[in-house]
Enzyme design. Structure first.
Site, PDB file in Angstrom:
ATOM      1  CB  VAL A  93      -3.564  -0.132   5.981  1.00  0.00           C
ATOM      2  CG1 VAL A  93      -3.996  -1.348   6.760  1.00  0.00           C
ATOM      3  CG2 VAL A  93      -3.422  -0.463   4.506  1.00  0.00           C
ATOM      4  CE  LYS A 128     -10.679  -3.750   4.340  1.00  0.00           C
ATOM      5  NZ  LYS A 128     -11.528  -2.585   4.059  1.00  0.00           N
ATOM      6  CB  CYS A 157      -0.922   0.005   1.217  1.00  0.00           C
ATOM      7  SG  CYS A 157      -1.843   1.545   1.392  1.00  0.00           S
ATOM      8  CD  GLU A 198      -7.459   9.761   5.388  1.00  0.00           C
ATOM      9  OE1 GLU A 198      -6.723  10.174   4.483  1.00  0.00           O
ATOM     10  OE2 GLU A 198      -8.349   8.916   5.186  1.00  0.00           O
TER      11      GLU A 198
HETATM   12  N1  LIG Z   1      -6.701   8.441   2.280  1.00  0.00           N
HETATM   13  C1  LIG Z   1      -6.150   7.252   2.886  1.00  0.00           C
HETATM   14  C2  LIG Z   1      -6.107   6.149   1.862  1.00  0.00           C
HETATM   15  C3  LIG Z   1      -5.732   4.795   2.433  1.00  0.00           C
HETATM   16  C4  LIG Z   1      -6.108   3.641   1.490  1.00  0.00           C
HETATM   17  O1  LIG Z   1      -6.876   3.823   0.523  1.00  0.00           O
HETATM   18  N2  LIG Z   1      -5.577   2.444   1.759  1.00  0.00           N
HETATM   19  C5  LIG Z   1      -5.966   1.289   0.989  1.00  0.00           C
HETATM   20  C6  LIG Z   1      -4.814   0.351   0.705  1.00  0.00           C
HETATM   21  S1  LIG Z   1      -3.574   1.081  -0.319  1.00  0.00           S
HETATM   22  C7  LIG Z   1      -6.954   0.469   1.798  1.00  0.00           C
HETATM   23  O2  LIG Z   1      -6.852   0.368   3.008  1.00  0.00           O
HETATM   24  N3  LIG Z   1      -7.903  -0.160   1.104  1.00  0.00           N
HETATM   25  C8  LIG Z   1      -8.826  -1.044   1.723  1.00  0.00           C
HETATM   26  C9  LIG Z   1     -10.227  -0.566   1.564  1.00  0.00           C
HETATM   27  O3  LIG Z   1     -10.435   0.512   0.975  1.00  0.00           O
HETATM   28  O4  LIG Z   1     -11.123  -1.245   2.031  1.00  0.00           O
HETATM   29  C10 LIG Z   1      -4.771   7.565   3.433  1.00  0.00           C
HETATM   30  O5  LIG Z   1      -4.134   8.517   2.936  1.00  0.00           O
HETATM   31  O6  LIG Z   1      -4.342   6.925   4.392  1.00  0.00           O
END
Ligand SMILES: N[C@@H](CCC(=O)N[C@@H](CS)C(=O)NCC(=O)O)C(=O)O
Ligand SMILES: *[C@@H]1O[C@H](CO)[C@@H](O)[C@H](O)[C@H]1NC(C)=O
Ligand SMILES: *[C@@H]1O[C@H](CO)[C@@H](O)[C@H](O)[C@H]1NC(C)=O
Length: 254
Positions: free
Chosen positions: A81, A68, A41, A93
């Protein structure tokens, strides 16, 4: 299974393997920061870069985002994450986590001390968000766009960062070493090879486009912190294929 094998397996499990449905949140160590992550990620990589650059002791718990674990929603309501747990505090975030870390641990600061210069970094980080949006459109699509169309989407936000780096006149956005802006952009820069792989052709950027950013990318790739957490465009392209075809990615590979 013999005893040594079980011991090694258990040790690996507790330090490495991503947690999925039916698992338990591993016990915390008093006073040690914990970051919930996923190896591939780019958002989670941001706080990991910051933790390493600032030499802050921490532990990483990887989450299987395809299955999850139930308990993880108590930490992050959306189950995303990264998430940082510091004592009883939970911060989510990626940008907020990085700002929190830089404030709480003033050694090896990643923002300039003067408020005006710090604001300028925050503005540059807003430009990074435009790059990551364009990147996602391009890398996650399975439709047919035109090569010129993708360049038209990607070049303007990258050019804004190119111009900002030109104005600063430094090797990195942070000066002679990487700062917050550099680390917030890097996860997408190092993965950028995935776009050509996903699309099946090289994007028609002109040779004279983005010269400073190209050199910046080379310089960043030499940084030990970046090397320790390196994820290639190839690997990321593969992870995207799993996401698009709806099968569980091999979270613990590579
Ligand atoms: N805006 C968030 C984005 C985090 C994000 O999109 N993480 C993805 C993995 S790269 C995630 O957890 N995806 C799982 C989901 O959306 O359920 C940040 O900056 O932390
Ligand atoms: C990919 O294509 C499939 C089938 O054509 C579609 O259902 C899906 O939404 C598309 N996904 C993306 C990310 O474009
Ligand atoms: C999904 O994509 C991965 C990576 O390319 C591939 O290994 C896997 O076989 C694909 N699975 C399906 C069901 O298409």
């Amino acid at each position: 299974m013999n005893i040594p094998f079980i011991l090694v397996y258990t040790l690996l499990y507790f330090t490495h393997f991503s947690r999925s449905v039916g698992s338990q949140d591993p016990p915390r160590k008093d006073g040690l920061l914990r970051i919930y992550s996923m190896k591939f990620c780019p958002y989670a990589q941001r706080p990991l870069l910051v933790l390493k650059a600032k030499k802050i002791p921490h532990e990483v718990v990887n989450i299987n985002l395809f299955k999850k674990p139930e308990w993880y929603f108590k930490i992050h309501p959306e189950g995303k994450v990264p998430a940082l747990v510091d004592g009883s505090k939970v911060i989510v975030e990626s940008l907020d986590i990085c700002d929190y870390l830089d404030e709480k641990y003033p050694e090896n600061p990643l923002y300039p001390a003067e408020p005006e210069a710090k604001n300028r970094d925050k503005e540059a980080i807003k430009l990074v968000a435009l790059v990551t949006n364009a990147f996602a459109k391009c890398a996650y699509t399975n439709e047919t766009g035109t090569p010129e169309g993708w360049v038209k989407l990607l070049l303007p936000p990258l050019q804004d960062l190119e111009d900002e780096l030109a104005k600063r006149g430094t090797k990195f956005f942070g000066g002679d070493k990487p700062g917050m802006v550099d680390f917030m952009l890097w996860p997408w820069a190092e993965r950028s090879g995935c776009i050509g792989i996903r699309l099946g052709y090289k994007l028609p950027f002109r040779n004279e486009d983005l010269l400073l950013l190209r050199q910046w990318k080379k310089d960043m790739s030499q940084q030990p912190v970046c090397q320790e957490l390196f994820i290639s465009g190839d690997i990321f392209a593969k992870m995207i294929s799993y996401k698009i075809n709806g099968t569980e990615p091999p979270y613990d590979e590579y």
